[in-house]
Motif scaffolding. Structure first.
Motif, PDB file in Angstrom:
ATOM      1  N   GLU A  87       0.817  -1.210   0.000  1.00  0.00           N
ATOM      2  CA  GLU A  87       0.000   0.000   0.000  1.00  0.00           C
ATOM      3  C   GLU A  87       0.851   1.261   0.000  1.00  0.00           C
ATOM      4  N   GLY A  88       2.155   1.096   0.189  1.00  0.00           N
ATOM      5  CA  GLY A  88       3.070   2.234   0.186  1.00  0.00           C
ATOM      6  C   GLY A  88       3.441   2.741   1.561  1.00  0.00           C
ATOM      7  N   LYS A  89       2.906   2.137   2.619  1.00  0.00           N
ATOM      8  CA  LYS A  89       3.231   2.543   3.991  1.00  0.00           C
ATOM      9  C   LYS A  89       4.485   1.790   4.433  1.00  0.00           C
ATOM     10  N   ARG A  90       5.643   2.322   4.097  1.00  0.00           N
ATOM     11  CA  ARG A  90       6.885   1.562   4.242  1.00  0.00           C
ATOM     12  C   ARG A  90       7.799   2.038   5.370  1.00  0.00           C
ATOM     13  N   GLN A  91       7.323   2.968   6.177  1.00  0.00           N
ATOM     14  CA  GLN A  91       8.112   3.423   7.316  1.00  0.00           C
ATOM     15  C   GLN A  91       7.626   2.832   8.632  1.00  0.00           C
ATOM     16  N   LYS A  92       6.443   2.240   8.587  1.00  0.00           N
ATOM     17  CA  LYS A  92       5.834   1.735   9.809  1.00  0.00           C
ATOM     18  C   LYS A  92       6.500   0.460  10.311  1.00  0.00           C
ATOM     19  N   PHE A  93       6.921  -0.409   9.361  1.00  0.00           N
ATOM     20  CA  PHE A  93       7.516  -1.690   9.739  1.00  0.00           C
ATOM     21  C   PHE A  93       8.906  -1.830   9.119  1.00  0.00           C
ATOM     22  N   VAL A  94       9.654  -2.828   9.612  1.00  0.00           N
ATOM     23  CA  VAL A  94      10.993  -3.112   9.095  1.00  0.00           C
ATOM     24  C   VAL A  94      10.870  -3.571   7.639  1.00  0.00           C
ATOM     25  N   PRO A  95      11.677  -3.056   6.727  1.00  0.00           N
ATOM     26  CA  PRO A  95      11.615  -3.463   5.317  1.00  0.00           C
ATOM     27  C   PRO A  95      11.798  -4.970   5.155  1.00  0.00           C
ATOM     28  N   PRO A  96      11.127  -5.587   4.164  1.00  0.00           N
ATOM     29  CA  PRO A  96      11.147  -7.053   4.006  1.00  0.00           C
ATOM     30  C   PRO A  96      12.535  -7.669   3.886  1.00  0.00           C
ATOM     31  N   VAL A  97      13.405  -7.079   3.070  1.00  0.00           N
ATOM     32  CA  VAL A  97      14.741  -7.648   2.873  1.00  0.00           C
ATOM     33  C   VAL A  97      15.546  -7.574   4.166  1.00  0.00           C
ATOM     34  N   LYS A  98      15.485  -6.429   4.823  1.00  0.00           N
ATOM     35  CA  LYS A  98      16.204  -6.244   6.084  1.00  0.00           C
ATOM     36  C   LYS A  98      15.685  -7.212   7.141  1.00  0.00           C
ATOM     37  N   LEU A  99      14.367  -7.400   7.157  1.00  0.00           N
ATOM     38  CA  LEU A  99      13.753  -8.322   8.119  1.00  0.00           C
ATOM     39  C   LEU A  99      14.223  -9.752   7.871  1.00  0.00           C
ATOM     40  N   TYR A 100      14.215 -10.186   6.616  1.00  0.00           N
ATOM     41  CA  TYR A 100      14.615 -11.562   6.297  1.00  0.00           C
ATOM     42  C   TYR A 100      16.081 -11.812   6.657  1.00  0.00           C
ATOM     43  N   ILE A 101      16.949 -10.861   6.319  1.00  0.00           N
ATOM     44  CA  ILE A 101      18.378 -11.031   6.618  1.00  0.00           C
ATOM     45  C   ILE A 101      18.605 -11.113   8.121  1.00  0.00           C
ATOM     46  N   PHE A 102      17.932 -10.254   8.876  1.00  0.00           N
ATOM     47  CA  PHE A 102      18.109 -10.250  10.327  1.00  0.00           C
ATOM     48  C   PHE A 102      17.588 -11.541  10.952  1.00  0.00           C
ATOM     49  N   VAL A 103      16.372 -11.948  10.556  1.00  0.00           N
ATOM     50  CA  VAL A 103      15.778 -13.181  11.101  1.00  0.00           C
ATOM     51  C   VAL A 103      16.629 -14.393  10.740  1.00  0.00           C
ATOM     52  N   SER A 104      17.128 -14.417   9.492  1.00  0.00           N
ATOM     53  CA  SER A 104      17.982 -15.515   9.051  1.00  0.00           C
ATOM     54  C   SER A 104      19.256 -15.576   9.886  1.00  0.00           C
ATOM     55  N   PHE A 105      19.858 -14.420  10.144  1.00  0.00           N
ATOM     56  CA  PHE A 105      21.080 -14.362  10.951  1.00  0.00           C
ATOM     57  C   PHE A 105      20.819 -14.861  12.369  1.00  0.00           C
ATOM     58  N   ILE A 106      19.753 -14.368  12.984  1.00  0.00           N
ATOM     59  CA  ILE A 106      19.424 -14.767  14.356  1.00  0.00           C
ATOM     60  C   ILE A 106      19.130 -16.267  14.444  1.00  0.00           C
ATOM     61  N   THR A 107      18.378 -16.785  13.466  1.00  0.00           N
ATOM     62  CA  THR A 107      17.995 -18.200  13.483  1.00  0.00           C
ATOM     63  C   THR A 107      19.213 -19.109  13.435  1.00  0.00           C
ATOM     64  N   PHE A 108      20.093 -18.873  12.482  1.00  0.00           N
ATOM     65  CA  PHE A 108      21.242 -19.773  12.331  1.00  0.00           C
ATOM     66  C   PHE A 108      22.343 -19.501  13.360  1.00  0.00           C
ATOM     67  N   PHE A 109      22.340 -18.295  13.938  1.00  0.00           N
ATOM     68  CA  PHE A 109      23.247 -18.022  15.048  1.00  0.00           C
ATOM     69  C   PHE A 109      22.810 -18.826  16.271  1.00  0.00           C
ATOM     70  N   MET A 110      21.495 -18.857  16.516  1.00  0.00           N
ATOM     71  CA  MET A 110      20.971 -19.636  17.644  1.00  0.00           C
ATOM     72  C   MET A 110      21.157 -21.131  17.401  1.00  0.00           C
TER      73      MET A 110
END
Length: 369
Positions: free
Chosen positions: A76-99
């Motif tokens: 919808e174009g509301k892109r400041q409210k939440f973490v951007p998709p690419v940034k979110l995936y990279i962070f979650v991926s890092f946390i998951t495999f770090f754990m």
């Protein structure tokens, strides 16, 4: 907002414009001191990602409990409210495999397990000594009327008799610690020479897969490795390759979505956003599941383990249902149509990803040293 100390100078170090307050109105850079203590590297990373304004936690909450919400909001174009998709995936991926690295979801070190079992067996033998515990139990049970003392004796003696599950665990462990000896065959062949001779006489279109696998098997056989070592190396190598496999599968998942939806209404970019959010959710679900599995390994109480397994089952089912809910909310299709398309997509992706995982396992086997 950052908590870095502001510079006294009012010139932006990035673009040279005058900075009236904390941020440059021309390029957006924060006018803080350039030299910081070492811990600032970590605090700045956490602060930059979470923003302390609820962006990160709001993203995680909506990702886990409101399927399709993040995708709809972003498109919808509301892109400041939440973490951007690419940034979110990279962070979650890092946390998951770090754990995963800190708390492996599996323990397949058969050598350590064998030593533990041998120690346990010796301890039992020391306690029981030369007494045939099972015979004593059987003789007591033959009595017509068992006294309370007899029942108590049976209960105590049963502690020295390993159950069928424990015996099977013993057998599996000792079998996995056996070396691949001369009697072990691959496809009915004892060595590389006999296999290559037979393959030359009866060529197959699958030789490009079967031949390297056979050669690797005979190579490991010559080195005298155990079955447990092969399984351990195979699992570890597959685990290290899993992030690559997931990353490779991202565009393929989006491609399948693109095939089954209106091309003018939905661009491939839109499907990519849906895919990033869904895969981020799956990674978090995998992380929670693995942590629960570790808890079951630590707990000896049946009731607690049963409860944990129920939660694990619920998570697996929720990850499946989540896809259908998110698909319906994002693509706004009629309920029956959405379910039908979702079922076809889920089935295709299940078999496609299974094929990728099998291929990953084959590659991992060939990479064993």
């Amino acid at each position: 907002m950052s908590h870095g100390k502001l510079r006294e100078e009012k010139n932006c170090l990035n673009c040279g414009h005058t900075v009236e307050e904390r941020f440059c109105t021309h390029c957006g850079q924060e006018n803080t001191q350039t030299r910081q203590p070492f811990y600032y590297l970590f605090t700045h990373f956490v602060e930059d990602f979470t923003h302390y304004d609820g962006q990160f936690w709001g993203t995680i909450k909506n990702l886990l409990f409101r399927p399709g919400k993040l995708t709809n909001t972003y498109l919808e174009g509301k892109r400041q409210k939440f973490v951007p998709p690419v940034k979110l995936y990279i962070f979650v991926s890092f946390i998951t495999f770090f754990m995963f690295a800190l708390f492996p979801p599996f323990n397949i070190d058969f050598k350590d397990k064998e030593e533990t079992m041998i120690s346990k067996e010796k301890s039992l033998l020391d306690k029981v000594k030369s007494v045939d515990t099972q015979k004593i139990i059987d003789s007591i049970k033959t009595q017509k009327n068992l006294s309370e003392e007899d029942s108590l004796t049976i209960k105590k003696l049963n502690a020295f008799v390993p159950d069928s599950t424990e015996m099977n665990d013993f057998k599996t462990t000792f079998e996995m610690n056996r070396k691949i000896d001369g009697t072990t065959r691959y496809g009915g062949y004892k060595n590389k020479k006999s296999y290559d001779s037979a393959a030359a006489k009866n060529p197959s279109i699958f030789d490009f897969i079967k031949k390297p696998m056979a050669h690797k098997f005979f190579e490991l056989k010559e080195k005298g490795v155990t079955k447990g070592e092969i399984l351990k190396n195979l699992t570890e190598t597959s685990f290290h390759n899993l992030p690559k496999a997931l990353f490779i599968y991202l565009p393929l998942f989006a491609f399948f979505l693109w095939i089954f939806h209106h091309k003018k209404k939905w661009w491939y970019f839109d499907h990519g956003i849906f895919t990033l959010h869904y895969f981020s959710f799956l990674l978090l679900t995998i992380l929670f599941t693995s942590l629960l599995i570790n808890l079951t390994n630590l707990s000896d109480l049946g009731i607690i383990n049963t409860f944990l397994y129920l939660i694990i089952t619920a998570l697996v089912l929720y990850s499946i249902v989540y896809f259908f809910i998110a698909h319906h909310r994002v693509y706004h299709a009629h309920g029956a149509v959405s379910f039908l398309i979702g079922f076809v997509l889920f089935s295709i992706n299940f078999f496609a990803f299974t094929f990728l995982v099998v291929g990953l396992a084959l590659v991992s086997f060939l990479m064993i040293h």
